[in-house]
Design a protein around this motif. Sequence first.
Motif, short mmCIF file in Angstrom:
data_model
loop_
_atom_site.label_atom_id
_atom_site.label_comp_id
_atom_site.label_asym_id
_atom_site.label_seq_id
_atom_site.Cartn_x
_atom_site.Cartn_y
_atom_site.Cartn_z
N GLY A 1 -31.10 -16.82 -20.24
CA GLY A 1 -31.29 -15.38 -20.26
C GLY A 1 -32.01 -14.88 -19.03
N LYS A 2 -33.06 -15.57 -18.64
CA LYS A 2 -33.82 -15.13 -17.46
C LYS A 2 -33.01 -15.30 -16.18
CE LYS A 2 -38.43 -15.80 -19.40
NZ LYS A 2 -39.74 -16.49 -19.29
N GLY B 1 -23.23 -11.21 -17.95
CA GLY B 1 -22.56 -12.47 -18.27
C GLY B 1 -22.92 -13.02 -19.63
N LEU B 2 -23.79 -12.33 -20.37
CA LEU B 2 -24.17 -12.76 -21.71
C LEU B 2 -23.19 -12.16 -22.71
CD1 LEU B 2 -28.04 -12.31 -21.37
CD2 LEU B 2 -26.71 -14.43 -21.19
N LEU C 1 -30.38 -13.58 -25.02
CA LEU C 1 -30.37 -12.11 -24.91
C LEU C 1 -31.79 -11.56 -24.93
CD1 LEU C 1 -27.36 -11.35 -27.29
CD2 LEU C 1 -27.50 -10.69 -24.88
N ALA C 2 -32.62 -12.07 -25.83
CA ALA C 2 -34.00 -11.60 -25.91
C ALA C 2 -34.76 -11.91 -24.63
CB ALA C 2 -34.70 -12.25 -27.11
N SER D 1 -28.01 -12.15 -11.47
CA SER D 1 -26.74 -11.48 -11.20
C SER D 1 -26.76 -10.03 -11.64
CB SER D 1 -25.60 -12.21 -11.92
OG SER D 1 -25.86 -12.30 -13.31
N ALA D 2 -27.59 -9.70 -12.60
CA ALA D 2 -27.67 -8.32 -13.09
C ALA D 2 -29.12 -8.01 -13.44
CB ALA D 2 -26.77 -8.11 -14.29
N PRO D 3 -29.95 -7.64 -12.45
CA PRO D 3 -31.33 -7.25 -12.74
C PRO D 3 -31.36 -6.13 -13.77
CG PRO D 3 -30.96 -7.43 -10.37
CD PRO D 3 -29.62 -7.52 -11.02
#
Length: 486
Positions: free
Chosen positions: A37-38, A109-110, A439-440, A43-45
């Motif tokens: 997740g981190k 990407g999640l 995700l969290a 790729s997407a801040p």
Amino acid sequence: MTAKKTGRTGGKASTGASSRGAAPAAPPSRADRVALGKDARGSAPLEAHGEFRPGSSRDPVGLLVSQAASRVPELVPVRHGRMLVSPFTYYRGAALPMAADLAGTPTSGLQVQLCGDAHLSNFGAFASPERRLVFDVNDFDETLPGPFEWDVKRLAASLIVAGRDNDFSDKACRKIVLAAARGYRKAMRGFAKQPFLEVWYAHLDIEEAIGQFRSHLKAKRFRTAEDLLAKAHTRDSTQALGKLTTLVDGRRQILSDPPTIVPVEEVFNDVQADAIYQLIHTVLGKYRRTLQSDRRHLLDQFTLVQMARKVVGVGSVGTRAWVLLMDAGDGVEPLFLQAKEAQPSVLVEFAGRSQYGNQGERVVAGQHLMQAQSDIFLGWTRVAGADGVDRDFYVRQLRDWKLSAPIEMMIPSGMAVYGRLCGWTLARAHARSGDRVALAAYLGGSDRFDEAIADFAEAYADQNEVDFAALQIAVKEGRVEATSGI
């Protein structure tokens, strides 16, 4: 990696070696999932989710018109007319243009099972199999796996658009969408700490939710939460029988109200109608096989009386939807089923094809995965059309204690409460299919994600107004046909 994939791996591990004799890979550790997740922030801040830059070649009107090719021609103008009622009704019908826009935004990407059209009107209350009122996502026509943030952004922008329709201030609208985004983020972080079975069984306490919500309406139409619950409990097949049918020579018949609802005998000539009824009995048999055995037994107690074409929703108008009046044999035990055409998801070009060959099965599988509890008659089938085109359908009850929030009656604080409930519900749905721990970790404990989503929602609501005006111009110039008032 999604929780769904992790679950399959875990299941194989519990049975020992695989059929090829090799030990399956161990599921990722919690630390690995947190790292996943981190790492996605690279790729997407979080701040990047506030960006929206419309492409120079985007053509939302063209995308809407392109959908007409697979729809009932005489109903397409009705769809456009319903979209032209307000910027919010336009937004409800413009899932395809927004899907194209979301595909150009930063992607985490999640992956989760997406609703695909998670605007605030696609949440509501309905009866569970245990005859309790539950609140959940209730529209899955566009469901498909994809990046979790696409659903969040669809919900967030809808709150701004609806708030503006209600003449809320910009400050009030932002507070509303922040409440929804915060509700989603905090719920996901809570689900990440819970065992998966606990997440799977989680549901919203509807009486508590309605109690919070009732005091935030413009008018006191409902004095207590019990009034809202009582209204929901009246919306069933018996109520539909009185509203949608009449007695003719001692036999129940569906009332004709073209083009909203038209009995099959008025859509086709006598010979064609007879052929349709013969076909539908075959179709019902195929649909029956998609139900659990106990529910097949229940369905077998009913016989088909009549069917009619029905216009439903806003974005769905023009897709084929049929109402089936069933009866248990004595004329006073009705069951109304709705068979609704399932076309490929608007996300398919941007998120990839479904694993299911039948689009109805795609809708049903997505609904089962996202909802805490689903309609007992939910199933799917395929129909061979008279024009030689096979069409997929999903089937469910027409009404079963269904209740939608009166959006037009909300004051800002009410919409904020509702947005938070929707955010929690969407997070619960995503936590069932995606990796809730990753995700969290991605969302974090600060409000950076919330603020970014609010920025996006405001920018997209502005774009929605431009697109709404473009459709108005296209109709005025005669490039698009629209029929209003239906």
